[in-house]
Structures are given as C-alpha cells and as structure tokens.
Design a protein around this motif. Structure first.
Motif, PDB file in Angstrom:
ATOM      1  N   PHE A 249      24.556 -20.877 -11.164  1.00 11.77           N
ATOM      2  CA  PHE A 249      25.385 -19.790 -10.638  1.00 11.77           C
ATOM      3  C   PHE A 249      26.651 -19.783 -11.485  1.00 11.77           C
ATOM      4  CE2 PHE A 249      24.675 -17.870  -6.240  1.00 11.77           C
ATOM      5  CZ  PHE A 249      25.092 -16.624  -6.658  1.00 11.77           C
TER       6      PHE A 249
ATOM      7  N   THR B  61      36.033 -18.503 -10.250  1.00 19.32           N
ATOM      8  CA  THR B  61      34.975 -19.507 -10.360  1.00 19.32           C
ATOM      9  C   THR B  61      33.815 -18.941 -11.189  1.00 19.32           C
ATOM     10  OG1 THR B  61      33.845 -18.697  -8.395  1.00 19.32           O
ATOM     11  CG2 THR B  61      35.519 -20.401  -8.063  1.00 19.32           C
TER      12      THR B  61
ATOM     13  N   GLU C  72      30.697 -18.586 -10.219  1.00 19.79           N
ATOM     14  CA  GLU C  72      29.847 -17.643  -9.481  1.00 19.79           C
ATOM     15  C   GLU C  72      30.525 -16.292  -9.324  1.00 19.79           C
ATOM     16  OE1 GLU C  72      28.909 -19.762  -5.876  1.00 19.79           O
ATOM     17  OE2 GLU C  72      30.957 -19.636  -5.127  1.00 19.79           O
ATOM     18  N   MET C  73      31.854 -16.269  -9.343  1.00 16.22           N
ATOM     19  CA  MET C  73      32.558 -14.988  -9.294  1.00 16.22           C
ATOM     20  C   MET C  73      32.284 -14.181 -10.570  1.00 16.22           C
ATOM     21  SD  MET C  73      36.251 -16.121  -7.673  1.00 16.22           S
ATOM     22  CE  MET C  73      36.932 -14.466  -7.499  1.00 16.22           C
TER      23      MET C  73
ATOM     24  N   TYR D 179      29.767 -14.617 -12.591  1.00 16.92           N
ATOM     25  CA  TYR D 179      28.330 -14.295 -12.563  1.00 16.92           C
ATOM     26  C   TYR D 179      28.090 -13.004 -11.781  1.00 16.92           C
ATOM     27  CZ  TYR D 179      23.301 -14.895 -11.655  1.00 16.92           C
ATOM     28  OH  TYR D 179      21.942 -14.702 -11.570  1.00 16.92           O
ATOM     29  N   ALA D 180      28.631 -12.966 -10.563  1.00 17.49           N
ATOM     30  CA  ALA D 180      28.374 -11.816  -9.678  1.00 17.49           C
ATOM     31  C   ALA D 180      29.096 -10.561 -10.180  1.00 17.49           C
ATOM     32  CB  ALA D 180      28.813 -12.154  -8.257  1.00 17.49           C
TER      33      ALA D 180
ATOM     34  N   LEU E 167      27.192  -8.764 -12.947  1.00 13.96           N
ATOM     35  CA  LEU E 167      26.034  -7.972 -12.499  1.00 13.96           C
ATOM     36  C   LEU E 167      26.510  -6.699 -11.802  1.00 13.96           C
ATOM     37  CD1 LEU E 167      23.579 -10.708 -11.171  1.00 13.96           C
ATOM     38  CD2 LEU E 167      23.570  -9.555 -13.377  1.00 13.96           C
ATOM     39  N   MET E 168      27.556  -6.842 -10.976  1.00 12.34           N
ATOM     40  CA  MET E 168      28.097  -5.663 -10.297  1.00 12.34           C
ATOM     41  C   MET E 168      28.607  -4.650 -11.317  1.00 12.34           C
ATOM     42  SD  MET E 168      31.324  -4.406  -9.511  1.00 12.34           S
ATOM     43  CE  MET E 168      32.577  -5.523  -8.870  1.00 12.34           C
TER      44      MET E 168
ATOM     45  N   ILE F 281      27.720  -3.993 -14.426  1.00 11.96           N
ATOM     46  CA  ILE F 281      26.785  -3.241 -15.269  1.00 11.96           C
ATOM     47  C   ILE F 281      25.973  -2.224 -14.464  1.00 11.96           C
ATOM     48  CG2 ILE F 281      26.618  -5.098 -16.957  1.00 11.96           C
ATOM     49  CD1 ILE F 281      23.864  -5.800 -15.860  1.00 11.96           C
TER      50      ILE F 281
ATOM     51  N   PRO G 282      30.016  -2.062  -5.350  1.00 12.06           N
ATOM     52  CA  PRO G 282      28.968  -2.763  -4.610  1.00 12.06           C
ATOM     53  C   PRO G 282      29.335  -4.233  -4.437  1.00 12.06           C
ATOM     54  CG  PRO G 282      28.061  -1.691  -6.589  1.00 12.06           C
ATOM     55  CD  PRO G 282      29.523  -1.446  -6.588  1.00 12.06           C
ATOM     56  N   GLY G 283      29.071  -4.764  -3.275  1.00 16.83           N
ATOM     57  CA  GLY G 283      29.333  -6.188  -3.040  1.00 16.83           C
ATOM     58  C   GLY G 283      30.662  -6.472  -2.369  1.00 16.83           C
TER      59      GLY G 283
ATOM     60  N   PRO H 244      32.889 -11.547  -2.534  1.00 18.75           N
ATOM     61  CA  PRO H 244      32.719 -12.717  -3.403  1.00 18.75           C
ATOM     62  C   PRO H 244      33.443 -12.617  -4.739  1.00 18.75           C
ATOM     63  CG  PRO H 244      30.600 -11.966  -2.585  1.00 18.75           C
ATOM     64  CD  PRO H 244      31.608 -10.926  -2.206  1.00 18.75           C
ATOM     65  N   THR H 245      33.889 -11.419  -5.128  1.00 20.00           N
ATOM     66  CA  THR H 245      34.615 -11.300  -6.386  1.00 20.00           C
ATOM     67  C   THR H 245      36.097 -11.015  -6.136  1.00 20.00           C
ATOM     68  OG1 THR H 245      33.953  -8.979  -6.519  1.00 20.00           O
ATOM     69  CG2 THR H 245      32.579 -10.559  -7.683  1.00 20.00           C
TER      70      THR H 245
ATOM     71  N   PRO I  85      36.335 -17.519  -4.012  1.00 15.58           N
ATOM     72  CA  PRO I  85      36.129 -16.137  -3.570  1.00 15.58           C
ATOM     73  C   PRO I  85      36.390 -16.051  -2.077  1.00 15.58           C
ATOM     74  CG  PRO I  85      34.014 -17.213  -3.971  1.00 15.58           C
ATOM     75  CD  PRO I  85      35.078 -18.130  -4.481  1.00 15.58           C
TER      76      PRO I  85
ATOM     77  N   SER J 150      35.141 -14.275   0.619  1.00 17.56           N
ATOM     78  CA  SER J 150      34.162 -14.319   1.697  1.00 17.56           C
ATOM     79  C   SER J 150      32.987 -13.424   1.367  1.00 17.56           C
ATOM     80  CB  SER J 150      34.800 -13.832   2.992  1.00 17.56           C
ATOM     81  OG  SER J 150      35.406 -12.584   2.767  1.00 17.56           O
TER      82      SER J 150
ATOM     83  N   PRO K 228      28.105  -7.150   2.739  1.00 16.36           N
ATOM     84  CA  PRO K 228      28.660  -6.052   1.929  1.00 16.36           C
ATOM     85  C   PRO K 228      27.623  -4.970   1.603  1.00 16.36           C
ATOM     86  CG  PRO K 228      29.391  -8.160   1.060  1.00 16.36           C
ATOM     87  CD  PRO K 228      28.340  -8.456   2.103  1.00 16.36           C
ATOM     88  N   HIS K 229      26.359  -5.363   1.497  1.00 14.61           N
ATOM     89  CA  HIS K 229      25.330  -4.375   1.199  1.00 14.61           C
ATOM     90  C   HIS K 229      25.094  -3.461   2.420  1.00 14.61           C
ATOM     91  CE1 HIS K 229      25.130  -6.689  -2.324  1.00 14.61           C
ATOM     92  NE2 HIS K 229      24.070  -7.414  -2.108  1.00 14.61           N
TER      93      HIS K 229
ATOM     94  N   ARG L 100      28.200  -1.190   2.731  1.00 16.12           N
ATOM     95  CA  ARG L 100      28.201  -0.113   1.735  1.00 16.12           C
ATOM     96  C   ARG L 100      27.250   1.022   2.126  1.00 16.12           C
ATOM     97  NH1 ARG L 100      29.809   0.739  -3.353  1.00 16.12           N
ATOM     98  NH2 ARG L 100      28.529   2.129  -4.613  1.00 16.12           N
TER      99      ARG L 100
ATOM    100  N   TYR M 198      22.236 -11.457  -2.115  1.00 16.97           N
ATOM    101  CA  TYR M 198      23.401 -10.726  -2.657  1.00 16.97           C
ATOM    102  C   TYR M 198      23.243 -10.539  -4.164  1.00 16.97           C
ATOM    103  CZ  TYR M 198      28.314  -9.701  -3.781  1.00 16.97           C
ATOM    104  OH  TYR M 198      29.468  -9.122  -4.239  1.00 16.97           O
TER     105      TYR M 198
ATOM    106  N   LEU N 243      22.115  -7.059  -6.780  1.00 18.44           N
ATOM    107  CA  LEU N 243      22.915  -6.521  -7.883  1.00 18.44           C
ATOM    108  C   LEU N 243      22.115  -6.571  -9.182  1.00 18.44           C
ATOM    109  CD1 LEU N 243      26.473  -7.976  -7.151  1.00 18.44           C
ATOM    110  CD2 LEU N 243      25.586  -5.712  -6.633  1.00 18.44           C
TER     111      LEU N 243
ATOM    112  N   PRO O 228      20.212 -18.620 -10.155  1.00 12.34           N
ATOM    113  CA  PRO O 228      20.648 -18.518  -8.759  1.00 12.34           C
ATOM    114  C   PRO O 228      19.697 -17.745  -7.855  1.00 12.34           C
ATOM    115  CG  PRO O 228      22.406 -17.880 -10.262  1.00 12.34           C
ATOM    116  CD  PRO O 228      21.166 -18.023 -11.080  1.00 12.34           C
TER     117      PRO O 228
END
Lengths: 542, 542
Positions: free
Chosen positions: A6, A194, A196-197, A199-200, A203-204, A206, A360-361, A389-390, B2, B4, B10-11, B14, B199, B203, B389
């Motif tokens: 992650f 972090t 994972e931030m 990482y996420a 993806l969000m 793009i 998103p997210g 998460p971001t 992050p 939370s 969040p999905h 949204r 999650y 994405l 992940p």
C-alpha cells in the motif's frame, strides 16, 4: 489482509516495467539543454539515488528535503526517497528567507537537495541558521563555488552506484511525503503524507472524473514540485505510464509554448497566472498548441474570459479544481455532468467556473456558524468541511492549530462555499477573508472578481477593516490600467449594479501593485495590516 | 495520518449525495416487473436495511450471507452490511448442495439473505445441516410457504424503518466482504476483503486504463453478484454515479438484449458464454444495441471470431481482463497501448486476445520451476505471482492452503503465463492443468483453443494423464457438431499443422458434453478422474 505494497512502489513498478520506453523530458536552466531519457533509465537512476542516499546516512525514517524546481532529478527524488523508507519534504524556493529557515528547522530535514543558482545561494546565506541538515546535494552536474561543508553533486554521486537497491517492505501508514501550507495567515504548518495516501490519491487523480489521463497522454506539470507535490501530478502520471515533461527552473511563457509544441503536450496544470501569461505571450508569438487538450488550474479562480479564449482560439479546455495542502491537492474537480451537455454555453461556463464536484473517495459537509448544514441551493453560504483517506487529520508539531483546524475527523477547510442542487461547490471566500458586516457575510472574492471585470481594473483585492458599528466593513485596493483614470465612485457604482448597497466597499484605494505571497496569491494579511486604521469615506447607509 | 473513511462510506456518500437523481434499474424474476428508483431512494433503503438488520441482531463483526442474483435488494445489502461494520458474504446459488453447506458453515454466517424460488428451496432443503444461521431474509415482497423458522420478508422489514442509521467510524482494515473461490480443485476457500481493499479497487477499476467509466455511462453487471462481488462492478459504478442496470435472476439472452436497448446500457460485463449466447440470440431476434460501447469479459478466453463479430456487426468492443477471487476481480486489463494504434487489425486482435497489462496498483513476477524470472519475450512460460493492496495474503481458516498458495507476500496465482515485450500477460494454462511431459510443459489451453478452431468441434478439453515414461501425456476430450464425423486422426493431423509431434494428444475421445463447474468452467478435475486409467493409442514418438 491485503498482501502488501500500500505504497508508492506499485506506481514505480508500473511506470518502469510496463512503460520502459516512454520518455521523461526535462528543460534545463541556465543555458543547459533539454534532458531526455526513458522510464527505464529513470528507474535505474532511482535505484542509484537510493544507494547514494544510503551512503550519505539516509535510512528508513530519515527526512530528506528538496529545494528546487521541476526537473528529472527532483522527479527521481520523488520516488527514491519514499521507496527507501525515508520522507520527502519539498520546500518552496520562492519563500522569504525566514520562512525557509523556519520550515527547514521545523521539519528537521537530515539531507537537503538544492537546485544550483538562486536556491543554492539562499541555503548558503541561511546555512548558519539551519539546525539539522548535515548533507547538501546540489541537483546538477557541477560543484558550485562555495565555502559550505558537506556539499555533494547529484550526478557525481549517482555515477558511483549502479547496483539495484533492496527496497524495504513498508506499511501503508509509513510517512512518504511532507509539504508546508503556504501560511497566508500565521506560520507555515507541516502536513505529512503516508504511502497509502499517495497510493490512493494517484488512483483517484487519474479517474475519468478527475485528470482523466492515460498512457497516450503527454503530461506537463507546470505547478511547482514544491507545491503540494506538484499537485501530485508526477505520481499520477507515473501510474499511467504517460510521457512526462518537466519545464525546469522558472519557466517563462515562451518556454511553456515551446515545450507544448515540441513535446506534443496534451495535459498540463498550473495556477491561473501561468495561463494568463501564456495567452499574452501567444498574442505576440506564434506557437502550435494543437496537441494540447486540457489545462488543469486551481489555487484561485481563472477569469471566464480566459477560459473562453482558450476554448475559442486554441480548442483547449481549462478545467477548474480545488484543493489544499491538507487534501493532497485534488479535493474537487469541475466537469459538467452529462445532463448539462445540452445546456447553453453560458450555463456551462457558469458550471466550469465553479470548483466542481467533490473528488471520489472523499466526504464533505457545509455548515453555518451554528454547525447546521446549509441547503444545497447555490446561494446559502457555509464553511466547507472534508474528510477521507487523502485528507490529513493533523499538522506536524502543531497541537494548537490541530485544535482549531480539525474537528471529529473533519478538516475545517477555512473556505466559505455554496453548493448547488447538483452538488457543485463554489468558493465564496476564505473563512478568514469573508467580511462580517452587521451579522451578515460579504464575500471579498465576489467583489474582487466583479471589480476585475471592469475594463480599467488590472487587479483588485478586498479586505475587511474593523469597524465599531458594523464589526467589519469592506475596503478595496485596486490596480488601474496604466492608461485608465477610473475613480472610486465609478467603481462603487459599477459594483452597485450587481450587489446591494451594504456590500459596496466603504473605501477604494489605488495602488501600483497588490502584495502577493510567495505562491502568487493575494497577501490579504499584508493588505489588512496596511489599512487596519484607514479612514473610510463611505458608510453602508450611503 | 489520513483523517478517516478508508471505507466504502465515501463511495456510498458520493453516489447518493452527488447523483441522487440517477437511476438503479432491476429486472424482476418470476413475472415481476422491472423495479426502478433513484440513488436517493436507494440510499434511504440502505439506511432502513441497516436498521432492520440491527433489529435482527446483526452488529459490528457479524457475518451476513447472501444467496441470490443481481437485483436492487442485493445491491442494497452490498452497502448496508459493510457500512454498519458487518461483513457481506456472497454465496453462489448455482453450486451443488454440499458446496453450499460447506461454505455457509465454514463462513459461519449469522443471517442469510436468500432469493425467493430455487435459492430459497435450496436453503430449505439444507436447513438442518446449517450450523450458524439464525435468521433468513427472503429478498422479495412476499413470504414463501415454508416450515422454516426465523424467516422474514425483505420489503416488509424495511418498511418498518425510516430513520437514518448512525454509521460507525471503521478502520480501513475492518472486514467488509467475503467470497469463496470456485474450487475447481479441492474445497472452496474463503477470501476476505477489507474496507480499504474495496475503496482502492473501486478507484483502480474506474481508471481510464481499466473500466474507464464515468457518470455518463449506463453500467449493467451481468456477472453474478455472488461471483467476486460482481467483479466489484456495483462498487465501481457507484463511485462514478453511473446509472446501473441489474438483470435479475437467471437472465436469458433476450432479457439482456431488451435491457441494453431499453435502458441504453453503455458498458456491461460477464463471462464469454453470455456474449456468445447473446450473439446467437441476435441472429434470430432484432435488437438495438447502438448504445452499447464496450463489454468486459474474463474467466476464460473469448474466441477472436466473437470479438470480430461484435466489432463488425454491432460496433461493440469486447475487452479482456483477468482476475481471481484472491485479486478482487480485476488483476489485468487488455487495451492496446497507444503505439499500437497504427498496428494491423490482426496485430490488434492478437493483443486484445491476451489478458493484458497488470492493473495499476499491483506488482507481478513470472517465474519458472527454479524461481527464476522468465524473460518477457511472449514465449517463455512461468507461473504468475502478484501482490498489492487489492490482493489477499491468506485464506480464511486454511493454514495449509496458505502455505501452498502464498509466498513472501506474493499470491501464487496458479496461472501459467507468457509476458510479451510490452508487458502483456497471456495465460497459457493453469499451473495445475499444464501437462508436464518429459520435463517440458504442454499448454492444455492452447491445444483446446486450437481444436475449437476446427469446424467440426464444438468444445474440447485437454488434460494430462499419468504416464510412467513421460510423467504425463495429453488426452483430448471432444464434443463434435451433431452433423460431423471427424475422427481422432484427423484432429491430431489438424493440431500437427501448428504444434510439434510431442504436443499431440495420445488419445482423443468423443463425448456428448464436457463436464463443467457451477461457474461454467471446464471441470478438468472430473475429466482427469474419468480418464486417469485410459489406454492411450499413440505415443510421442508416433
């Protein structure tokens, strides 16, 4: 229960293994030519850099600072540093000395990457006041003349290393990045990202509803890499395998036009000033922008006239987004919904001028002073709260700011917004800039935008000035066109066509220049301080 | 750090807040009409369902099973169950009784949602053998005739609840979902999905390089919701705010054609058989497929002829993907890279036939028996290992399988693949199906695909039969067209035009039907068992 990674590693793996032949192009500064290599060669240099850093004492948990512009060496650090378990801390090279000193000492960077030229001279000048740095790496080929100790040269140290670096397995919550808020009010505050931030967020970012980029794109991050990780564009572009173009130190409009044309850029990003300046340049110079499809902009609103000119003259779509250091760049993105396809051009521009739909997210709410959620009617004001998460949940070393800016897992953005029936956010003002007059709110940004529609006005900033009777009253500070002789009364009348009497500034002063922060935003703190005791000519009554 | 919500919340937020007016359409079974409502109404029902479940004793940490097809009630459970902190466990309604019994007892479901009709009768029949379930909710409007205790009716229990459910804050690693592998070899094995996995997968799935869907799409998940969470399409579509169309129980080709036409579906997904059957239906019936842009397929290879017919007759692109229960559906996706735009149609079909590029966010390696990575040359075989992940690192309650199928954070996929210079994966065989002959590997899938190109062959399966001298030798089991009289020698000659002598099956037997698993795959385990002592007519020598 997910197996592993992650982290930014899968993004590095994808770029270098699935798109080894794609290019990374980097404009040199100071008369240096353009640097050009492949993701594969980039990957080898990232391994070499990690080995070199390891030799300099950098290890898991170290903090590695950068102080430079957008180029391939900086991009290599974006991956090598977090992949080896250290934390990449980018600092704005345009800040005043005391901010730089404060930020580097507050973060406690162990090693600092510095661009040659002005950024290096800044660090040299501040050296005796920097407490923690014990290694300087100059991001270039040559050693500058200097009396500083512990200076190494980036390309030289990399040359000594050609072995693969054994990347450690890292947990998702391991620190990867760090940026400081721009600090228009108070001290800059550190924000940590972090693995994972990133990482996420990548993806969000793009997604079709956000940057909408893939491998066929050519991406040019003009937004500086010291500014919220270049709006995270370097990471997002790497995930896709897109060709990347870095515009180097202090790019001029002519540099950007040339890079777009020569490298066939399709997607680029930067603050509105960049695109306004490019437009002016294009009036004087020929350039082929036909490859360019979209420009992402944010930080402040781009005038509708600029959007229209890019549409009509260059077939380029300007896309508005909103974000903060605390939200890792993209918090919202403005694209008309599908049901708006049949809307008039006017209606579509009105939507595109907004900050858009929450990304998103994430999750948001907009509340008034009582904490009640305001209706989504496009008119009611409230402060925007976001979480996800971001979005970070604290500042580094700032317990007091944490108390003030975070609440039950929410980030209090400090932005005052409306939300329309479709969920589009529009920033009305910064919470700290909104003018509280007689229990009602006046949007300083709306007044500024309206003033800037006047033909004779180049720039305008509006601030609240303390007032015994009304709590605050608006004062406008205006830069006129050099050939214009518009006066205060005319501008008040102009505003009066759109806004109620009590919104009109009680004073209009003309200046040569509006004070700006290092990131190019109006520095309202300076304006407020300058005019806090100003005499106001008018009153809300008339 | 992050803040939370590394969760499905969040999905859900949204979908229901930013796209409240978008539709969810659900085909009823057993003569019931089409159900149609908005995301807003859906959101209210999700709250009602959580309240109803709470009353049934479901709480954080409970496991809630489902046993049903693709419809709006099942979709409501997809969100209500994980959002309240319980775990959604979907079970395949097509499995043999003893598999259902084993899976429900192994998972230890507390409450089970069951479709009326056949699925309900299955549970009724098995009831005395189910150890842990103390509540049955029939996903319909009416109570079936039954002697079972503790049966409630979905719509009735929801009606009693109209209050908002107070969703708990959950950590990202909280269990959200559970699916069982299809178990072509050995017992089905449970795979658990956390909130942060869903999650991130959502994405990744909407990215331009993957599903490439946004709010303007109309998405129809034909792949059953009991199969790897409907390839995670319900979650991914919700993030985008796209209109969703659920085809209900046991949809026939005519149902799918009608839904595509009436609901203007743009993107759909299911195994190849579905699209082959639809094509046959379209030969006999008129339907307007003009809205449909793309079909995602996977699970097994779709014949090139089918891809071509969809392209040429319907202007619909079939997109190949690869995934496993252990990778939360999408592990790779096949889209030609931009440099292939100028390739010939043949070359593009060859690429599109492959399983594609590894999905963003994952890492892979392909190794031979010695653990050395094989070259990416499009020819060398090896077993595919993946990690990331959205890949699990263990099975539920299966220490022995964990030993066998996971290694240092990698999932051993059991798929034998080649990787070409561009990084495209092509599945050559299942590791367990590859035929090991005299120290060399023979791909059973390649022989099957080649046999199926013969005009007289409907289906063919090839398995390895133990052989003292060669370790294993191939045996082909073939279904002929009813009017064909092709014999074994002719088929061996046919294969001999493409493959070396030692690849040719040492026996070809003709059968009326190839045994299949509950998910429609060739059941090679049954075929192997049936022919383990078969006499082979030929030898590799001739």
């Amino acid at each position: 229960m997910p197996s592993s990674d992650f982290t930014v590693y899968p993004h590095f793996w994808r770029a270098t293994r699935l798109f080894p032949e794609k290019e990374i192009v980097s404009r040199g500064g100071d008369g240096q030519g353009t640097h050009r290599y492949t993701y594969e060669a980039f990957g080898e240099r990232v391994h070499a850099l990690a080995n070199a850093l390891s030799e300099l004492g950098v290890e898991r948990g170290s903090r590695v600072g950068t102080f430079g512009w957008n180029h391939h060496r900086h991009f290599e650090a974006y991956f090598a540093v977090p992949l080896m378990g250290a934390q990449l801390h980018t600092t704005n090279v345009l800040l005043p000395d005391d901010h730089v000193e404060y930020i580097l000492n507050d973060a406690g960077d162990d090693v600092l990457f510095v661009d040659p030229g002005e950024p290096f001279r800044t660090i040299e000048r501040l050296w005796d006041r920097l407490d923690t740095i014990d290694g300087i790496v100059v991001m270039g080929e040559e050693r500058p003349e200097t009396a500083l100790p512990c200076v190494s040269v980036y390309d030289a140290v990399l040359e000594e290393h050609d072995e693969a670096f054994p990347w450690p397995q890292l947990p998702g919550d391991h620190p990867a990045g760090m940026c400081y808020t721009s600090g228009t009010t108070g001290r800059p505050k550190g924000v940590e990202y972090t693995h994972e931030m990133i990482y996420a967020h990548s993806l969000m970012a793009i997604a079709p509803v956000t940057f909408d980029v893939d491998e066929s794109d050519v991406v040019m991050p003009v937004v500086p890499m010291f500014h919220v990780n270049g709006w995270e564009l370097p990471y997002a572009a790497s995930v896709t395998g897109a060709k990347q173009v870095y515009p180097g130190p202090s790019p001029e409009p002519a540099d950007l036009a040339r890079l777009i044309e020569e490298e066939a850029v399709t997607f680029t990003a930067g603050v509105p000033t960049v695109w306004i300046n490019l437009l002016e340049h294009l009036e004087r110079a020929d350039a082929d922008l036909s490859s360019l499809e979209r420009i992402l902009t944010g930080g402040s609103a781009v005038p509708e006239s600029v959007m229209r000119r890019y549409d009509e003259e260059y077939d380029v779509t300007i896309e508005h987004a909103w974000g903060m250091t605390e939200t890792m760049s993209v918090g919202s993105y403005s694209r008309p919904k599908s049901h708006m396809r049949s809307a008039s051009a006017e209606e579509r521009y009105a939507i595109r001028q907004k900050q858009g739909l929450l990304s998103p997210g994430l999750v948001m709410k907009v509340t008034d002073d009582d904490g009640s959620e305001v209706p989504w009617d496009g008119e009611s004001f409230g402060e925007l709260y976001v979480r996800g998460p971001t979005v970070v949940d604290e500042y580094y070393n700032q317990p007091e700011a944490n108390e003030e800016d975070f609440e039950d897992g929410w980030l209090k953005t400090g932005d005052v917004v409306t939300v329309d029936e479709d969920g589009y956010i529009e920033i009305v003002d910064r919470a700290k800039d909104v003018i509280k007059s007689g229990g009602e709110w006046i949007s300083s940004i709306e007044l500024e935008n309206e003033l800037m529609k006047h033909d004779s006005v180049v720039e305008a900033v509006v601030v609240g000035v303390s007032n015994d009777r009304w709590q605050e009253r608006p004062l406008a500070c205006v830069v006129r066109r050099s050939d214009a002789d518009v006066d205060a009364e005319e501008l008040r009348d102009f505003l009066g066509r759109t806004y109620p009497r009590w919104w009109l500034p009680d004073e209009v002063v003309f200046v040569d220049e509006v004070p700006k922060t290092a990131t190019g935003k109006f520095d309202k703190k300076v304006v407020r301080d300058r005019y806090e005791d100003a005499e106001l000519r008018w009153t809300p009554g008339g």
